[in-house]
Motif scaffolding. Structure first.
Motif, short mmCIF file in Angstrom:
data_model
loop_
_atom_site.label_atom_id
_atom_site.label_comp_id
_atom_site.label_asym_id
_atom_site.label_seq_id
_atom_site.Cartn_x
_atom_site.Cartn_y
_atom_site.Cartn_z
N GLN A 1 0.80 -1.23 0.00
CA GLN A 1 0.00 0.00 0.00
C GLN A 1 0.84 1.28 0.00
O GLN A 1 0.29 2.37 0.05
CB GLN A 1 -0.94 -0.02 1.20
CG GLN A 1 -1.96 -1.13 1.12
CD GLN A 1 -2.75 -1.08 -0.16
OE1 GLN A 1 -3.37 -0.06 -0.47
NE2 GLN A 1 -2.75 -2.15 -0.93
N GLU B 1 8.55 -7.22 -6.60
CA GLU B 1 7.45 -7.94 -5.95
C GLU B 1 7.70 -9.43 -6.08
O GLU B 1 7.95 -9.93 -7.17
CB GLU B 1 6.10 -7.55 -6.57
CG GLU B 1 4.91 -8.33 -6.05
CD GLU B 1 4.77 -8.30 -4.52
OE1 GLU B 1 4.68 -7.20 -3.95
OE2 GLU B 1 4.80 -9.40 -3.91
N THR C 1 -0.96 -7.59 0.76
CA THR C 1 -1.96 -8.20 1.65
C THR C 1 -3.34 -7.60 1.46
O THR C 1 -4.33 -8.31 1.29
CB THR C 1 -1.53 -8.01 3.13
OG1 THR C 1 -0.22 -8.51 3.30
CG2 THR C 1 -2.48 -8.72 4.07
N LYS D 1 -13.62 -7.81 3.04
CA LYS D 1 -14.82 -6.95 3.04
C LYS D 1 -15.78 -7.36 1.93
O LYS D 1 -17.00 -7.19 2.04
CB LYS D 1 -14.44 -5.48 2.92
CG LYS D 1 -14.19 -4.84 4.26
CD LYS D 1 -12.88 -5.22 4.88
CE LYS D 1 -12.84 -5.86 6.18
NZ LYS D 1 -11.50 -6.16 6.69
N ALA E 1 13.42 -10.19 -3.13
CA ALA E 1 14.51 -9.21 -2.99
C ALA E 1 15.27 -9.46 -1.69
O ALA E 1 14.66 -9.82 -0.67
CB ALA E 1 13.93 -7.81 -2.97
N ASN F 1 9.01 -1.96 1.72
CA ASN F 1 7.55 -2.01 1.93
C ASN F 1 7.13 -3.49 1.90
O ASN F 1 6.30 -3.91 1.12
CB ASN F 1 6.84 -1.19 0.82
CG ASN F 1 5.32 -1.24 0.90
OD1 ASN F 1 4.64 -1.21 -0.13
ND2 ASN F 1 4.76 -1.31 2.08
N ASP G 1 3.51 -2.13 7.28
CA ASP G 1 3.44 -3.09 8.38
C ASP G 1 4.80 -3.55 8.87
O ASP G 1 4.93 -3.99 10.02
CB ASP G 1 2.63 -4.32 7.95
CG ASP G 1 1.13 -4.07 7.98
OD1 ASP G 1 0.72 -2.90 8.12
OD2 ASP G 1 0.36 -5.04 7.85
N THR H 1 -3.96 -0.50 6.20
CA THR H 1 -3.72 0.05 4.87
C THR H 1 -3.58 1.57 4.93
O THR H 1 -2.70 2.15 4.30
CB THR H 1 -4.87 -0.38 3.95
OG1 THR H 1 -4.66 -1.76 3.67
CG2 THR H 1 -4.91 0.41 2.67
C1 LIG Z 1 -7.53 -10.63 6.91
C2 LIG Z 1 -7.03 -9.21 6.94
C3 LIG Z 1 -7.94 -8.18 6.83
C4 LIG Z 1 -7.49 -6.85 6.87
N1 LIG Z 1 -8.41 -5.86 6.79
C5 LIG Z 1 -7.99 -4.57 6.84
C6 LIG Z 1 -8.93 -3.50 6.74
O1 LIG Z 1 -10.13 -3.72 6.62
N2 LIG Z 1 -8.46 -2.24 6.77
C7 LIG Z 1 -7.11 -1.96 6.92
O2 LIG Z 1 -6.74 -0.79 6.94
N3 LIG Z 1 -6.23 -2.95 7.00
C8 LIG Z 1 -6.62 -4.24 6.96
N4 LIG Z 1 -5.70 -5.25 7.03
C9 LIG Z 1 -4.28 -4.89 7.18
C10 LIG Z 1 -3.71 -4.49 5.83
O3 LIG Z 1 -3.96 -5.49 4.89
C11 LIG Z 1 -2.21 -4.25 5.97
O4 LIG Z 1 -2.00 -3.36 7.03
C12 LIG Z 1 -1.64 -3.66 4.71
O5 LIG Z 1 -1.86 -4.51 3.61
C13 LIG Z 1 -0.14 -3.44 4.90
O6 LIG Z 1 0.40 -2.98 3.70
P1 LIG Z 1 1.95 -3.06 3.43
O7 LIG Z 1 2.15 -2.36 2.14
O8 LIG Z 1 2.70 -2.61 4.60
O9 LIG Z 1 2.28 -4.62 3.29
P2 LIG Z 1 1.69 -5.71 2.32
O10 LIG Z 1 0.36 -5.33 1.81
O11 LIG Z 1 1.80 -7.00 3.05
O12 LIG Z 1 2.68 -5.69 1.07
C14 LIG Z 1 3.97 -6.16 1.15
C15 LIG Z 1 4.38 -6.69 -0.20
O13 LIG Z 1 5.78 -6.93 -0.20
C16 LIG Z 1 6.05 -8.15 -0.86
N5 LIG Z 1 7.32 -8.65 -0.35
C17 LIG Z 1 7.62 -8.99 0.93
N6 LIG Z 1 8.90 -9.35 1.05
C18 LIG Z 1 9.44 -9.24 -0.19
C19 LIG Z 1 10.73 -9.47 -0.72
N7 LIG Z 1 11.72 -9.89 0.06
N8 LIG Z 1 10.92 -9.28 -2.03
C20 LIG Z 1 9.92 -8.83 -2.83
N9 LIG Z 1 8.68 -8.59 -2.38
C21 LIG Z 1 8.45 -8.78 -1.09
C22 LIG Z 1 4.86 -9.02 -0.49
O14 LIG Z 1 4.71 -10.07 -1.42
C23 LIG Z 1 3.73 -8.01 -0.56
O15 LIG Z 1 3.17 -7.94 -1.83
C24 LIG Z 1 -6.12 -6.58 6.97
C25 LIG Z 1 -5.19 -7.62 7.03
C26 LIG Z 1 -5.64 -8.92 7.03
C27 LIG Z 1 -4.63 -10.03 7.11
#
Ligand SMILES: Cc1cc2nc3c(=O)[nH]c(=O)nc-3n(C[C@H](O)[C@H](O)[C@H](O)COP(=O)(O)OP(=O)(O)OC[C@H]3O[C@@H](n4cnc5c(N)ncnc54)[C@H](O)[C@@H]3O)c2cc1C
Length: 466
Positions: A14, A34, A41, A51, A116, A139, A308, A316
């Motif tokens: 995100q 990616e 997530t 949702k 990565a 991220n 996260d 998100t």
């Molecule tokens: C069931 C569930 C429901 C949720 N509902 C909500 C909600 O309603 N509202 C809300 O605000 N939040 C919700 N969340 C939380 C939300 O999904 C996360 O907070 C958000 O997606 C975090 O985003 P991010 O970009 O930090 O990480 P992520 O979305 O996890 O993205 C990280 C990305 O990095 C990639 N990655 C990781 N390591 C590597 C690597 N070494 N090399 C290459 N790529 C890599 C992963 O494949 C992934 O695509 C929910 C979570 C869950 C599990």
């Protein structure tokens, strides 16, 4: 041969894609990596699919309640889980594909697909490729924790990711964890038609909420026939034929729950264990979260961590705000910072919980003089008209400054109505601004000014403590 970029972004959750667009738009040569699904997530296994399924579950629930509204529906209600899943897949897949297309078509941006890993503070490998940049943004997000519970390795279990592939109705879903993920899945599967048991080690569901909030949530779920087992101090698993036995060992009730499927919803951990952070010299805390400052810079100059994986938020909107903070500091000479953020989130049970700022028990712990207002949803006309009167709303105000300290709206529309409160909190304006505002009738929001007109000293109000 090592390829040189101005910026490398690890992860397309995100923050990553939005940051890629800003950096590439500013003329930088950007690489984004990616390893799995574009969008991370939220799009693939979190917010969007859950949702979407909550909406299917709500439809099933309302069809069953049709007679309450004078709508005649005499046949039995059944849910086609294959169709529920395909609707979810279509909506989530559309978002993920859109992000992939967007990134791959972005000028100045190269997309790498693979895992990565840092080789040094300025070098990242992806498969056989080596990339280098002076600025690297992590991220990487998080994943479900699989706890070391006795017998867990001997039984099949689901997580928030693998449950996305389920296209059938589990006969009896045992959910370990009474946090927001467990509660959303629990209510949804109950409404689809499964028997559901939620097992929680704490004495409360949604343990970070005030006691009145978590008790009301438990009552709502129990009313729908969900079994809730609290104080489950020693959870273990075994198999008996086709059945999975969860050993609960609670103070009360059956020491054993017999189910068909298990969902683990006991928390999340950051994807930082296999990133080569030691090679880069990036510090993590004892839970694996990347240590960052108020502008999201890690312990290594030139490396930032967003979302996260930095432990500063788990939503998100907090991840997206991390992108805004980094972009503002790097590109706009605008010193935005994480500590300006006000806690806000929703729990998507039905009715939902919208939350902003401090809880009542947090306010009490500060020892400051405060005022509280409370109103049950049975006294909100909009809720009565919709036949959705479960829950209540409450608000806490500093008695001296009159600024709003926190609020909870557990009730129909609570996830939306909370924003008028949140915006006034960001404005640092006194509560009287909302109290004097004329809100639209009939809405849930129109009762917020009314509630603010009935504030009483917190010290004299019966307390929510946890
Ligand atoms: C069931 C569930 C429901 C949720 N509902 C909500 C909600 O309603 N509202 C809300 O605000 N939040 C919700 N969340 C939380 C939300 O999904 C996360 O907070 C958000 O997606 C975090 O985003 P991010 O970009 O930090 O990480 P992520 O979305 O996890 O993205 C990280 C990305 O990095 C990639 N990655 C990781 N390591 C590597 C690597 N070494 N090399 C290459 N790529 C890599 C992963 O494949 C992934 O695509 C929910 C979570 C869950 C599990």
């Amino acid at each position: 041969m090592t390829k040189t970029y101005d910026a490398i972004i690890i992860g397309t959750g995100q923050a990553g894609p939005f940051l890629a667009e800003r950096l590439a738009g500013a003329g930088m040569k950007v690489a984004i990596i990616e390893r799995k699904l574009f969008g991370g997530t939220c799009v693939n296994t979190g917010c969007t699919p859950t949702k979407t399924m909550v909406a299917s579950a709500y439809a099933a629930y309302m069809v069953r309640r049709a007679a309450d509204f004078g709508v005649v529906n005499k046949g039995p209600v059944s849910v086609d889980m294959k169709l529920v899943k395909s609707r979810k897949d279509a909506i989530a897949g559309h978002s993920s594909a859109g992000i992939e297309r967007w990134l791959k078509g972005m000028t100045n941006c190269t997309v790498y697909q693979g895992h990565a890993r840092f080789e040094s503070s300025k070098e990242v490998s992806v498969g056989s490729e080596r990339l280098t940049a002076d600025r690297i943004f992590i991220n990487a997000g998080g994943r479900a924790v699989v706890p070391q519970m006795p017998g867990i390795e001997g039984v099949p279990y689901l997580t928030n990711s693998s449950i996305m592939d389920v296209d059938f109705l589990p006969r009896h879903l045992i959910i370990v964890g009474g946090g927001y993920i467990g509660l959303e899945f629990g209510q949804m599967y109950r409404r689809f038609g499964s028997e559901v048991t939620i097992i929680e080690t704490a004495p409360y569901l949604a343990r970070h909420e005030d006691e009145d909030v978590s008790t009301t949530i438990r009552e709502m779920l129990e009313l729908e026939g969900i079994n809730v087992r609290l104080n489950a101090t020693c959870i273990g698993f075994s198999r008996r034929g086709e059945e999975i036995l969860a050993h609960v060992d609670c103070n009360t009730g059956d020491p054993e729950v017999r189910g068909s499927h298990v969902l683990l919803a006991v928390g999340r951990r950051p994807n930082t264990d296999d990133l080569g952070l030691t090679e880069a010299g990036v510090a993590v805390d004892k839970r694996g979260y990347i240590v960052v400052d108020d502008q999201l810079l890690t312990s290594v100059p030139g490396i930032w961590a967003l979302g996260d994986c930095n432990g500063k938020g788990a939503f998100t909107h907090t991840t997206f705000n991390d992108f805004e903070i980094v972009a503002a500091n790097l590109l706009d000479n605008d010193r935005r910072k994480v500590s300006d953020r006000i806690t806000a989130y929703a729990l998507y049970t039905d009715p939902p919980l919208g939350r902003a700022g401090l809880t009542e028990s947090e306010v009490r712990k500060t020892g400051r003089r405060a005022l509280i207002g409370r109103r049950p949803m049975t006294e909100v006309r909009r809720a009565v008209e919709k036949g959705e009167t479960q829950g209540f709303m409450k608000i806490l105000v500093d008695a001296q400054t009159h600024q709003i300290l926190g609020a909870a709206i557990l009730g129909t529309g609570g996830d939306e109505a909370i924003h008028s409160i949140l915006d006034v909190m960001y404005a640092k304006a006194p509560y009287t601004v909302i109290q004097r505002a004329v809100h639209i009738h009939p809405t849930v929001s129109e009762l917020i000014p009314t509630m603010l007109g009935e504030l009483q000293p917190l010290s004299q109000a019966a307390g929510a403590s946890k």
